[in-house]
Design an enzyme around this catalytic site. Structure first.
Site, mmCIF file in Angstrom:
data_model
loop_
_atom_site.group_PDB
_atom_site.id
_atom_site.type_symbol
_atom_site.label_atom_id
_atom_site.label_comp_id
_atom_site.label_asym_id
_atom_site.label_seq_id
_atom_site.Cartn_x
_atom_site.Cartn_y
_atom_site.Cartn_z
ATOM 1 N N CYS A 97 0.717 -1.362 0.098
ATOM 2 C CA CYS A 97 0.046 0.079 -0.009
ATOM 3 C C CYS A 97 0.668 1.349 0.035
ATOM 4 O O CYS A 97 0.359 2.341 -0.165
ATOM 5 C CB CYS A 97 -0.977 -0.057 1.219
ATOM 6 S SG CYS A 97 -2.176 -1.455 1.253
ATOM 7 N N HIS A 127 -3.557 7.283 2.259
ATOM 8 C CA HIS A 127 -4.034 5.688 1.916
ATOM 9 C C HIS A 127 -5.582 5.707 2.391
ATOM 10 O O HIS A 127 -6.136 5.865 3.470
ATOM 11 C CB HIS A 127 -3.092 4.943 2.545
ATOM 12 C CG HIS A 127 -3.492 3.582 1.999
ATOM 13 N ND1 HIS A 127 -3.737 3.198 0.995
ATOM 14 C CD2 HIS A 127 -3.411 2.398 2.892
ATOM 15 C CE1 HIS A 127 -4.217 1.772 0.833
ATOM 16 N NE2 HIS A 127 -3.926 1.531 2.043
ATOM 17 N N ASN A 135 -10.005 0.281 -1.244
ATOM 18 C CA ASN A 135 -8.704 0.148 -0.714
ATOM 19 C C ASN A 135 -8.057 -0.758 -2.299
ATOM 20 O O ASN A 135 -8.058 -1.668 -2.267
ATOM 21 C CB ASN A 135 -8.198 -0.402 0.475
ATOM 22 C CG ASN A 135 -6.624 -0.600 0.655
ATOM 23 O OD1 ASN A 135 -6.024 -0.139 -0.255
ATOM 24 N ND2 ASN A 135 -6.321 -1.151 1.873
#
Ligand code: UT7
Length: 339
Positions: free
Chosen positions: A116, A256, A286
């Site tokens: 990520c 994020h 996500n």
């Protein structure tokens, strides 16, 4: 000699058409829209369902839009960096596939794997190639088809992940704008809490690993959550202090998009008002390396030249960080309208 910095001169993005709603997920596993919205903040996410299409398909769409918007000749691209955890193949790199699909004749290319946080790492890497003075146009892409490593019988992970890609163009500038500074960290302590058990060199694929669902993301969410809040906040605070920025100097925080509660906790700690925080988790979920550039793709028309942006991410490894960017152009004047 004037110092050369790297500036972002455009953005392109792509999300698949198929919308996977919470109601649909509630039919796959024991969950509800209320739980997913309350605990994560995701209403729907995009999924690349077409057979035979992988991460490079989305990355290619994003890069094509970027080249159109920035009116870039493919021959002028020097380098392509793709941040991804879900490459089309174990080998070759996804970025090499893009060189062919985008007809880039003069570029070299490589992938970056930092899950990520991959886009942060790729952005700083690309900026350093520009700063070297030898490279003039670099495409940095964050792209993931997380649906390919998500277990749709596991309610703890399947509502979270999604598919998408977005790309930045990096070019040299001698103005006081661009990728100004970064704090990037990796500690390796996150392995037990967030990983895929099989398919790597420690535990190669076998009938056993397939039968036992070992090719999907495994996450101990509560632990990851705590580290995410603490480490993203610390990285941002260190970056802000090092660059003598006051809270008022920050125009945008781009976190994020893993969990709305993580985003709120980090931005509260930074004392940044919510209207300065880019959030699209509700619609896109996500997308791992895709989340940060997809936020910019979404919010581009709100950005002004010289705006101070703080990007921050956290993910498996653990790997995390923050990047300080002075934005390079007025978003409202971008070529976005031409698509
Ligand atoms: O992007 C990479 C980095 N990753 C992250 O940043 C993710 C960080 N972690 C998280 O976002 C959250 O921890 C999750 C969204 C993954 C989970 O939320 P949580 O509030 O931490 O839930 P939990 O894992 O502590 O589980 C609480 C309860 C459990 O039930 P019991 O044991 O208390 O009875 C779970 O079984 O919620 C249950 N649960 C669910 N219930 C309904 C877990 N998933 C679901 C679900 N629907 N989908």
């Amino acid at each position: 000699m004037q110092t050369v910095n790297a500036v972002i001169t455009g953005v392109g993005g792509y999300v698949p058409d198929y919308i996977l709603t919470n109601d649909e997920i509630s039919k796959m596993v024991d969950t509800t829209d209320e739980w997913i919205m309350g605990r994560i903040g995701i209403k729907e996410r995009r999924i690349l369902r077409e057979e035979g299409l992988g991460t490079s398909y989305m990355a290619r769409k994003a890069a094509k839009q970027l080249m159109q918007r920035t009116q870039t000749n493919p021959d002028d691209i020097d380098l392509v960096i793709v941040a991804t955890t879900t490459p089309d193949y174990r080998l070759p790199s996804t970025s090499s596939i893009l060189c062919d699909k985008l007809k880039l004749k003069n570029a070299f290319a490589f992938d970056v794997q930092a899950v990520c946080s991959g886009f942060l790492y790729a952005l700083e890497t690309g900026a350093n190639f520009i700063r070297s003075g030898r490279y003039k146009k670099i495409i940095v892409i964050g792209a993931d088809k997380m649906s390919s490593i998500t277990n749709y019988t596991d309610r703890a992970t399947c509502p979270i992940f999604a598919d998408g890609a977005a790309a930045f163009m990096l070019e040299p500038t001698t103005e006081n704008i661009g990728i100004m500074d970064s704090v990037l960290k990796t500690d390796g302590k996150g392995l037990p809490f967030l990983h895929i058990k099989a398919g790597g060199s420690v535990c190669a694929s076998s009938y056993y690993t397939l039968d036992n669902h070992l090719h999907y993301v495994y996450q101990e969410g509560r632990t990851v959550f705590k580290y995410a809040v603490a480490n993203m906040s610390d990285a941002c605070e260190a970056l802000i202090a090092r660059n003598n920025l006051s809270k008022e100097d920050i125009d945008w925080v781009i976190p994020h998009q893993a969990n709305q509660r993580i985003i709120s906790a980090v931005t509260q700690r930074l004392e940044v008002p919510t209207e300065k925080v880019m959030v699209n988790i509700e619609r896109y979920g996500n997308t791992s390396a895709g989340t940060l550039p997809l936020c910019i793709w979404d919010f581009e028309n709100k950005l002004k030249k010289g705006d101070n942006l703080i990007f921050t991410a956290f993910g498996a490894g653990f790997a995390w960080g923050a990047v300080y960017v002075k934005w390079g152009y007025d978003g409202s004047h971008s070529s976005q309208q031409t698509d």
